[in-house]
Design an enzyme around this catalytic site. Structure first.
Site, mmCIF file in Angstrom:
data_model
loop_
_atom_site.group_PDB
_atom_site.id
_atom_site.type_symbol
_atom_site.label_atom_id
_atom_site.label_comp_id
_atom_site.label_asym_id
_atom_site.label_seq_id
_atom_site.Cartn_x
_atom_site.Cartn_y
_atom_site.Cartn_z
ATOM 1 N N GLU A 142 -4.075 7.561 -5.197
ATOM 2 C CA GLU A 142 -4.132 6.993 -6.544
ATOM 3 C C GLU A 142 -5.425 7.405 -7.246
ATOM 4 O O GLU A 142 -6.460 7.559 -6.601
ATOM 5 C CB GLU A 142 -4.065 5.458 -6.462
ATOM 6 C CG GLU A 142 -2.757 4.954 -5.881
ATOM 7 C CD GLU A 142 -2.716 3.438 -5.728
ATOM 8 O OE1 GLU A 142 -1.659 2.915 -5.385
ATOM 9 O OE2 GLU A 142 -3.769 2.779 -5.962
ATOM 10 N N ARG B 136 0.849 -1.185 0.000
ATOM 11 C CA ARG B 136 0.000 0.000 0.000
ATOM 12 C C ARG B 136 0.888 1.239 0.000
ATOM 13 O O ARG B 136 1.907 1.290 0.693
ATOM 14 C CB ARG B 136 -0.920 0.012 1.234
ATOM 15 C CG ARG B 136 -2.077 -0.963 1.150
ATOM 16 C CD ARG B 136 -3.093 -0.528 0.098
ATOM 17 N NE ARG B 136 -4.214 -1.458 0.013
ATOM 18 C CZ ARG B 136 -4.274 -2.491 -0.821
ATOM 19 N NH1 ARG B 136 -3.237 -2.728 -1.621
ATOM 20 N NH2 ARG B 136 -5.334 -3.262 -0.856
ATOM 21 N N HIS C 292 -0.715 0.273 -10.104
ATOM 22 C CA HIS C 292 -1.399 -0.640 -9.173
ATOM 23 C C HIS C 292 -1.984 -1.854 -9.921
ATOM 24 O O HIS C 292 -3.197 -2.093 -9.922
ATOM 25 C CB HIS C 292 -2.510 0.097 -8.417
ATOM 26 C CG HIS C 292 -2.862 -0.568 -7.119
ATOM 27 N ND1 HIS C 292 -3.289 0.131 -6.013
ATOM 28 C CD2 HIS C 292 -2.870 -1.877 -6.747
ATOM 29 C CE1 HIS C 292 -3.546 -0.709 -5.018
ATOM 30 N NE2 HIS C 292 -3.295 -1.938 -5.448
#
Length: 320
Positions: A267, A238, A286
């Site tokens: 994000e 994370r 991601h």
């Protein structure tokens, strides 16, 4: 009356087809856009179950309004977007999608490690920009991976899978975890060390830890300064576990050699993000579990969890 389900991101209809006779299903119509907050709240007030992604905040505001809600199925292993404790107080079951993405995420983690060490993305851009005009002994020279020391912070399922891949490269594997795992040590030939020893000795420091109050910004200036100047930092856990300003300075000042990042604090990031201005950063959007096979399994698991919850059965993967 059929239970109402709200799905916060557009998914292919083939996944929900088996449940159409049993549920009233509504879904955000966009695949590439985050559901608007007021729309999510509106549906949460009526829904018996929510199918969410990491971009949705299932917080106290939402949970207080969700008077019929029995369960939240999160399309991820992590669930820091959900106030799990408050949901539990309200009798709402929260589930995630572990196991099905373990190997896929470990593949990506090791691919990112290799790409960062060997400067793969930078080298590819070098060719595309027309700068490859001759051969030189140290052209795009990177770092070896084999026989180096990798330090894994967070030895969960994915951490273990990364360790197995590292052993294939004959790496020395160190790990730090909240609790020692002697069975993993015996099975994989890895060594438990303190966090301080790991960051001081590892050639590759890989963050696999979940984001909690304790782990937020655990990788900061003091940590980066203790690492080897040749160390490479990899984060596929994370973004919030890293102080990005401190990481930027560590990379800019060459306190560490490079970083490979699949996750960021906020994000998505824009093209003007400071870390993207550095040549020694390899950045991905991601995509840790982003294969067709795995994302399909994750969606199926979310729906199966909802099905179990609505039937009053134990879900397959409840958040503990």
């Amino acid at each position: 009356m059929k239970p109402k389900i709200y799905i916060s991101r557009k998914i292919p209809s083939r996944f929900i087809e088996p449940y159409k006779d049993s549920w009233t299903i509504e879904m955000w119509p966009e695949e590439d856009e985050v559901v608007e907050r007021d729309v999510l709240l509106k549906h949460a007030r009526e829904a018996d179950a929510l199918f969410t992604t990491l971009t949705e905040k299932v917080d106290r505001e939402l949970l207080d309004q969700a008077v019929n809600l029995k369960g939240v199925a999160n399309l991820a292993v992590g669930y820091d977007n959900i106030d799990v404790e408050y949901a539990r107080e309200k009798g709402i079951v929260v589930t995630n999608t572990p196991d099905v993405l373990t190997d896929t995420t470990a593949d990506l983690t090791f691919a990112l490690l290799m790409a960062t060490a060997r400067r793969i993305v930078e080298a590819e851009a070098f060719i595309r920009s027309g700068r490859w005009t001759t051969w030189t002994p140290f052209l795009m020279a990177g770092a070896d991976i084999h026989h180096k020391t990798i330090g894994i912070v967070g030895m969960g399922r994915i951490g273990e899978a990364v360790a197995r891949r590292a052993r294939g490269f004959e790496m020395n594997v160190l790990y730090h975890n909240r609790s020692r795992k002697e069975e993993v040590e015996n099975n994989l030939g890895v060594q438990y060390v303190s966090f301080d020893e790991l960051i001081r000795t590892a050639d590759f420091v890989v963050s696999m830890t979940p984001l909690t109050k304790e782990t937020e910004h655990m990788f900061d200036d003091s940590v980066f300064k203790k690492m080897k100047s040749s160390a490479i930092f990899i984060n596929t856990s994370r973004g919030g576990v890293v102080n990005e300003e401190d990481l930027y300075q560590a990379l800019k000042n060459h306190d560490i050699q490079a970083a490979g990042l699949d996750v960021f604090r906020n994000e998505p990031i824009a093209e003007n993000h400071p870390l993207l201005k550095l040549d020694n950063v390899t950045a991905l959007p991601h995509i840790g579990s982003a294969t067709y096979e795995t994302r399909s399994k994750m969606i199926e698991l979310c729906l199966k969890n909802i099905d179990h919850i609505l039937k009053g059965e134990e879900p397959v993967t409840p958040v503990q």
